[in-house]
Design an enzyme around this catalytic site. Sequence first.
Site, PDB file in Angstrom:
ATOM      1  N   ASN A   9       0.871  -1.175   0.000  1.00 36.43           N
ATOM      2  CA  ASN A   9       0.000   0.000   0.000  1.00 36.43           C
ATOM      3  C   ASN A   9       0.908   1.225   0.000  1.00 36.43           C
ATOM      4  O   ASN A   9       1.470   1.574   1.027  1.00 36.43           O
ATOM      5  CB  ASN A   9      -0.888  -0.050   1.258  1.00 36.43           C
ATOM      6  N   TRP A  10       1.033   1.839  -1.171  1.00 37.60           N
ATOM      7  CA  TRP A  10       1.978   2.964  -1.292  1.00 37.60           C
ATOM      8  C   TRP A  10       1.415   4.239  -0.669  1.00 37.60           C
ATOM      9  O   TRP A  10       2.123   5.234  -0.555  1.00 37.60           O
ATOM     10  CB  TRP A  10       2.338   3.188  -2.760  1.00 37.60           C
ATOM     11  N   LYS A  11       0.119   4.220  -0.346  1.00 40.80           N
ATOM     12  CA  LYS A  11      -0.548   5.395   0.265  1.00 40.80           C
ATOM     13  C   LYS A  11      -0.320   6.630  -0.616  1.00 40.80           C
ATOM     14  O   LYS A  11      -0.213   6.505  -1.831  1.00 40.80           O
ATOM     15  CB  LYS A  11      -0.067   5.586   1.703  1.00 40.80           C
ATOM     16  N   HIS A  94      -9.680   0.992   4.545  1.00 37.10           N
ATOM     17  CA  HIS A  94      -8.442   1.196   5.314  1.00 37.10           C
ATOM     18  C   HIS A  94      -8.742   2.147   6.480  1.00 37.10           C
ATOM     19  O   HIS A  94      -9.538   3.070   6.341  1.00 37.10           O
ATOM     20  CB  HIS A  94      -7.360   1.782   4.401  1.00 37.10           C
ATOM     21  N   GLU A  96      -7.206   4.557   7.592  1.00 36.27           N
ATOM     22  CA  GLU A  96      -6.985   5.976   7.283  1.00 36.27           C
ATOM     23  C   GLU A  96      -8.185   6.555   6.536  1.00 36.27           C
ATOM     24  O   GLU A  96      -8.494   7.742   6.671  1.00 36.27           O
ATOM     25  CB  GLU A  96      -5.683   6.138   6.479  1.00 36.27           C
ATOM     26  N   GLU A 164      -5.588  -4.976  10.439  1.00 34.57           N
ATOM     27  CA  GLU A 164      -4.578  -3.957  10.693  1.00 34.57           C
ATOM     28  C   GLU A 164      -4.928  -3.188  11.962  1.00 34.57           C
ATOM     29  O   GLU A 164      -5.751  -2.260  11.917  1.00 34.57           O
ATOM     30  CB  GLU A 164      -4.525  -2.961   9.520  1.00 34.57           C
ATOM     31  N   GLY A 170       2.204   2.240  10.791  1.00 33.90           N
ATOM     32  CA  GLY A 170       3.170   3.328  10.641  1.00 33.90           C
ATOM     33  C   GLY A 170       3.871   3.712  11.930  1.00 33.90           C
ATOM     34  O   GLY A 170       4.542   4.740  11.986  1.00 33.90           O
ATOM     35  N   SER A 210       3.164  -2.079  10.388  1.00 30.73           N
ATOM     36  CA  SER A 210       4.606  -2.100  10.661  1.00 30.73           C
ATOM     37  C   SER A 210       5.268  -3.429  10.325  1.00 30.73           C
ATOM     38  O   SER A 210       6.185  -3.864  11.023  1.00 30.73           O
ATOM     39  CB  SER A 210       4.879  -1.709  12.125  1.00 30.73           C
ATOM     40  N   GLY A 231       2.763  -1.152   4.306  1.00 29.54           N
ATOM     41  CA  GLY A 231       2.811   0.269   3.966  1.00 29.54           C
ATOM     42  C   GLY A 231       4.241   0.716   3.746  1.00 29.54           C
ATOM     43  O   GLY A 231       4.812   0.528   2.673  1.00 29.54           O
ATOM     44  N   GLY A 232       4.841   1.300   4.770  1.00 30.54           N
ATOM     45  CA  GLY A 232       6.183   1.885   4.683  1.00 30.54           C
ATOM     46  C   GLY A 232       7.201   1.014   3.962  1.00 30.54           C
ATOM     47  O   GLY A 232       7.898   1.485   3.045  1.00 30.54           O
TER      48      GLY A 232
HETATM   49  P1  PGA Z   1       2.680   0.285   7.659  1.00 29.78           P
HETATM   50  O1  PGA Z   1       1.227   0.497   6.984  1.00 29.78           O
HETATM   51  O2  PGA Z   1       3.236  -0.979   7.101  1.00 29.78           O
HETATM   52  O3  PGA Z   1       3.450   1.495   7.237  1.00 29.78           O
HETATM   53  O4  PGA Z   1       2.457   0.210   9.123  1.00 29.78           O
HETATM   54  C1  PGA Z   1       0.377  -0.588   6.754  1.00 29.78           C
HETATM   55  C2  PGA Z   1      -0.930  -0.113   6.167  1.00 29.78           C
HETATM   56  O5  PGA Z   1      -1.450   0.922   6.594  1.00 29.78           O
HETATM   57  O6  PGA Z   1      -1.485  -0.757   5.259  1.00 29.78           O
END
Ligand code: PGA
Length: 250
Positions: A9-11, A94, A96, A164, A170, A210, A231-232
């Site tokens: 997930n590149w966000k 998600h 977010e 998640e 994050g 994470s 994500g990251g």
């Molecule tokens: P993260 O994000 O790996 O940076 O914690 C995961 C996500 O939100 O899908």
Amino acid sequence: MPTPIVAGNWKMNTTVGEAVTLASALRDPLDAIEGVEKVVCPPFVSLLVVKNALGDSSTAVGAQNMHFEERGAYTGEVSPPMLADLCSYVIIGHSERRQHFWETDEVVNRKVRAALEAGLRPILCVGEGLEEREEGYAESVVTSQLRGALRRVDSIATLAVAYEPIWAIGTGMAATGEAAEAIMVAIRSTLSELYGDAAAGETPLLYGGSVTPDNVAEFAGQPNITGALVGGASLDAGRFAEIARQFAGG
Ligand code: PGA
């Protein structure tokens, strides 16, 4: 056992040019990994160039969100049929989106149904906040989000669920493999209750929050965790490929 899915997930990261560079760097390392479904989810504006950069590689493309209507006066939105031409997966619900864009279980439900109707594979996200976990409600929050998201959904044949925990996203504070597994068992048994054991058993359950090459083995080793939403670490080709490799069994 379903084929594990490792999705990046590149966000809201990468310009179009950066997205092409990242996709090009991922292409060969990911192609060398078998037995795992690899997915990258760039921003909308880069879906086409990433799809082209990946060409006929085995890595699939996904979107990070979509509207539930097919078309119409929804300025700034992107519809399921528009995505169906560009990608095969879509992340839905998600945390977010729930937090910053006020997506409710009802909106998430409409999106899941619209994605399935358009032939997109939804990666449905669920997860509790820190306070909910501390007060002992993690499992009930997650299963209630799941039930809400799946209302009037007849078949989950192409669905994947990503657990998640919000506090792990994050933050560098991943859940333990054991704690994540306990929630996966609750998700699996809710799916069994709603769709039967066979369909529930075939549904990929991804852990997200994470995930790194250093901690992924802890998740990949759990019987009910069949993938990761990253994500990251998905913004670095080498780290993302290493995570996918570990889900393939090393
Ligand atoms: P993260 O994000 O790996 O940076 O914690 C995961 C996500 O939100 O899908």
